[in-house]
Structure formats: C-alpha cells, structure tokens
Design a protein around this motif. Structure first.
Motif, PDB file in Angstrom:
ATOM      1  N   GLY A  10       0.806  -1.219   0.000  1.00  0.00           N
ATOM      2  CA  GLY A  10       0.000   0.000   0.000  1.00  0.00           C
ATOM      3  C   GLY A  10       0.833   1.260   0.000  1.00  0.00           C
ATOM      4  O   GLY A  10       0.439   2.279  -0.574  1.00  0.00           O
ATOM      5  N   MET A  11       2.012   1.215   0.645  1.00  0.00           N
ATOM      6  CA  MET A  11       2.863   2.399   0.718  1.00  0.00           C
ATOM      7  C   MET A  11       3.441   2.769  -0.646  1.00  0.00           C
ATOM      8  O   MET A  11       3.721   3.922  -0.916  1.00  0.00           O
ATOM      9  CB  MET A  11       3.995   2.184   1.727  1.00  0.00           C
ATOM     10  CG  MET A  11       3.540   2.224   3.182  1.00  0.00           C
ATOM     11  SD  MET A  11       2.745   3.778   3.655  1.00  0.00           S
ATOM     12  CE  MET A  11       1.006   3.316   3.636  1.00  0.00           C
ATOM     13  N   LYS A  12       3.604   1.755  -1.505  1.00  0.00           N
ATOM     14  CA  LYS A  12       4.075   2.049  -2.860  1.00  0.00           C
ATOM     15  C   LYS A  12       3.004   2.851  -3.599  1.00  0.00           C
ATOM     16  O   LYS A  12       3.312   3.749  -4.393  1.00  0.00           O
ATOM     17  CB  LYS A  12       4.382   0.750  -3.605  1.00  0.00           C
ATOM     18  CG  LYS A  12       4.971   0.994  -4.992  1.00  0.00           C
ATOM     19  CD  LYS A  12       5.424  -0.306  -5.642  1.00  0.00           C
ATOM     20  CE  LYS A  12       6.738  -0.769  -5.025  1.00  0.00           C
ATOM     21  NZ  LYS A  12       7.342  -1.891  -5.808  1.00  0.00           N
ATOM     22  N   CYS A  13       1.738   2.539  -3.317  1.00  0.00           N
ATOM     23  CA  CYS A  13       0.631   3.294  -3.912  1.00  0.00           C
ATOM     24  C   CYS A  13       0.665   4.742  -3.425  1.00  0.00           C
ATOM     25  O   CYS A  13       0.463   5.674  -4.205  1.00  0.00           O
ATOM     26  CB  CYS A  13      -0.695   2.629  -3.537  1.00  0.00           C
ATOM     27  SG  CYS A  13      -2.146   3.455  -4.221  1.00  0.00           S
ATOM     28  N   VAL A  14       0.936   4.913  -2.107  1.00  0.00           N
ATOM     29  CA  VAL A  14       1.049   6.263  -1.543  1.00  0.00           C
ATOM     30  C   VAL A  14       2.186   7.031  -2.214  1.00  0.00           C
ATOM     31  O   VAL A  14       2.077   8.224  -2.502  1.00  0.00           O
ATOM     32  CB  VAL A  14       1.274   6.206  -0.010  1.00  0.00           C
ATOM     33  CG1 VAL A  14       1.590   7.586   0.542  1.00  0.00           C
ATOM     34  CG2 VAL A  14       0.065   5.620   0.692  1.00  0.00           C
ATOM     35  N   LYS A  15       3.282   6.326  -2.483  1.00  0.00           N
ATOM     36  CA  LYS A  15       4.444   6.943  -3.128  1.00  0.00           C
ATOM     37  C   LYS A  15       4.059   7.533  -4.485  1.00  0.00           C
ATOM     38  O   LYS A  15       4.391   8.693  -4.792  1.00  0.00           O
ATOM     39  CB  LYS A  15       5.540   5.878  -3.297  1.00  0.00           C
ATOM     40  CG  LYS A  15       6.671   6.284  -4.223  1.00  0.00           C
ATOM     41  CD  LYS A  15       7.651   5.131  -4.391  1.00  0.00           C
ATOM     42  CE  LYS A  15       8.679   5.403  -5.471  1.00  0.00           C
ATOM     43  NZ  LYS A  15       9.658   4.302  -5.607  1.00  0.00           N
ATOM     44  N   TYR A  16       3.351   6.750  -5.296  1.00  0.00           N
ATOM     45  CA  TYR A  16       2.989   7.236  -6.623  1.00  0.00           C
ATOM     46  C   TYR A  16       1.860   8.266  -6.565  1.00  0.00           C
ATOM     47  O   TYR A  16       1.779   9.153  -7.416  1.00  0.00           O
ATOM     48  CB  TYR A  16       2.634   6.063  -7.536  1.00  0.00           C
ATOM     49  CG  TYR A  16       3.854   5.242  -7.890  1.00  0.00           C
ATOM     50  CD1 TYR A  16       4.860   5.784  -8.692  1.00  0.00           C
ATOM     51  CD2 TYR A  16       4.031   3.953  -7.394  1.00  0.00           C
ATOM     52  CE1 TYR A  16       5.999   5.054  -9.003  1.00  0.00           C
ATOM     53  CE2 TYR A  16       5.168   3.220  -7.702  1.00  0.00           C
ATOM     54  CZ  TYR A  16       6.147   3.774  -8.503  1.00  0.00           C
ATOM     55  OH  TYR A  16       7.289   3.058  -8.804  1.00  0.00           O
TER      56      TYR A  16
END
Length: 217
Positions: A7-13
């Motif tokens: 999920g944090m990768k989604c936040v990153k993008y």
C-alpha cells in the motif's frame, strides 16, 4: 530497490502525482498573481503619487507562494521517487510555510476588502479635490477605466466627465472592482491551502513508512 512495498508504494505514486498537480497549481497561482499585478486597469488605477499599495501586498504574497509552489512541487516529485526521508521532510516543511503564506493571502484578501477599497476611494476623492493637472489626470483615469463619475456624496463635475452617461458613482465602482479582485486572491489562497493539507498527509505517511522499512532491515 524500493524501500516501501504494498500500500505504501501506492502512496508513493499518489504523492508523485500530487506533486505534479501541485507544480501545475503553482504555475496557475503565479499566472493569476502576475495577471492581478499587471492587469492594465488595476495598474492604471493604482499609479500616481500617493496611490495606496495595500492591494499589491496581497498580490505579492500570492506571487511568492506560487513561485515557491513550483520549486517545492519539483523537489517533492524527486523526493517521492527517490524515497528520501530528508527530501520528504523538507517538502513537508516547505508545504507548511506555503500553507501559512496562502492562508495569509486569503485572510488578508477577505478581511481587508473594505479597508483597501476605502483607501482607493480616498485616493480618488483627494484627486478630485486636488485642483491641478495631476489630480485631474488621475480622476480622468478612474472615470474612463471604471465608467463612472463622482463620489457617492459628490457632485459630478461636468468638466471631468462631459460624456458620462452612466449613473454609477466612482466610490461604488471602485468597491465593486477591487472586491472582485480580492475575492479571487482569497479563494485561490484558501483553496490551494486546502489542497496542501493532502500533500502534507501523504508526505508524512510515506516518510514514516520509509523510516519503518529501514528499521525492519
């Protein structure tokens, strides 16, 4: 290798996308600020000795915030892609500063509408009372730009506006003209400030996720 997963990768993008939009918003704020500063009608009305400069204070705040938004948006994109805690923390701090500047511009625009209009009305009234070439030139600029003549409690001078057919007095015209400009400043300032809250939340969430991933490693 990416430090955040799931999920944090989604936040990153999402943060990267936000920063690109934020950069575009900064460009928009800068463009509006430049328009307000160099709008021919506004410049005409606020030129001359003794012209009040309070209106331009809010415009300069908006210009500064817009320029800073563009710079911060660029570095925010870089920090999100690199997953740099330092850049993200700096991004958050800069957003906080811009947030304060935008709120200041917005509140300044809303709270000082009447004061700014009164200062400009007084400047116009003084030019009418000042029976010289400079005062007459200033009065003529107001009459031509705002299509008005005389103040709310003044007799219309037929020599200054012989072709005037409008019933609008210049005090009312000044109030309406600058009320519209200051509302633009106020709404842009508060609107962009609201958007920045989302950016601050994203940056802190991602920064904490990066720190936690390092602690796990």
């Amino acid at each position: 290798m990416s430090k955040v997963q799931g999920g944090m990768k989604c936040v990153k993008y999402l943060l990267f996308a936000f920063n690109f939009i934020f950069w575009l918003s900064g460009l928009l704020v800068l463009a509006v600020g430049l328009w307000l500063r160099f709008d021919p009608n506004t410049v005409k009305l606020l030129t001359g000795d003794g012209a009040p400069d309070t209106f331009f204070i809010a415009v300069y705040i908006l210009l500064g915030a817009g320029g800073l938004m563009m710079v911060v948006g660029f570095f925010g994109c870089f920090g999100a892609i690199r997953e740099s805690q330092c850049l993200l923390a700096s991004f958050f701090a800069c957003l906080l500063i811009i947030f304060g500047a935008e709120i200041t511009a917005g509140v300044f625009g809303f709270l000082n509408k009447e004061q700014i209009a009164e200062e400009i009305q007084k400047f116009y009234s003084d030019s009418i009372a000042d029976d010289n070439v400079n005062g007459t030139a200033i009065a003529l600029i107001y009459h031509k730009t705002l299509n008005c003549c005389g103040g709310a409690s003044m007799e219309k001078n037929p020599e200054l506006c012989p072709d005037q057919t409008e019933e609008t007095d210049c005090h009312t015209a000044i109030l309406n003209f600058f009320d519209e400009k200051l509302l633009i400043i106020g709404y842009i300032g508060i609107g962009i400030a609201g958007v920045m809250i989302i950016g601050m939340i994203f940056s802190m969430v991602l920064c904490c996720a990066i720190r936690n991933s390092r602690e796990v490693i």
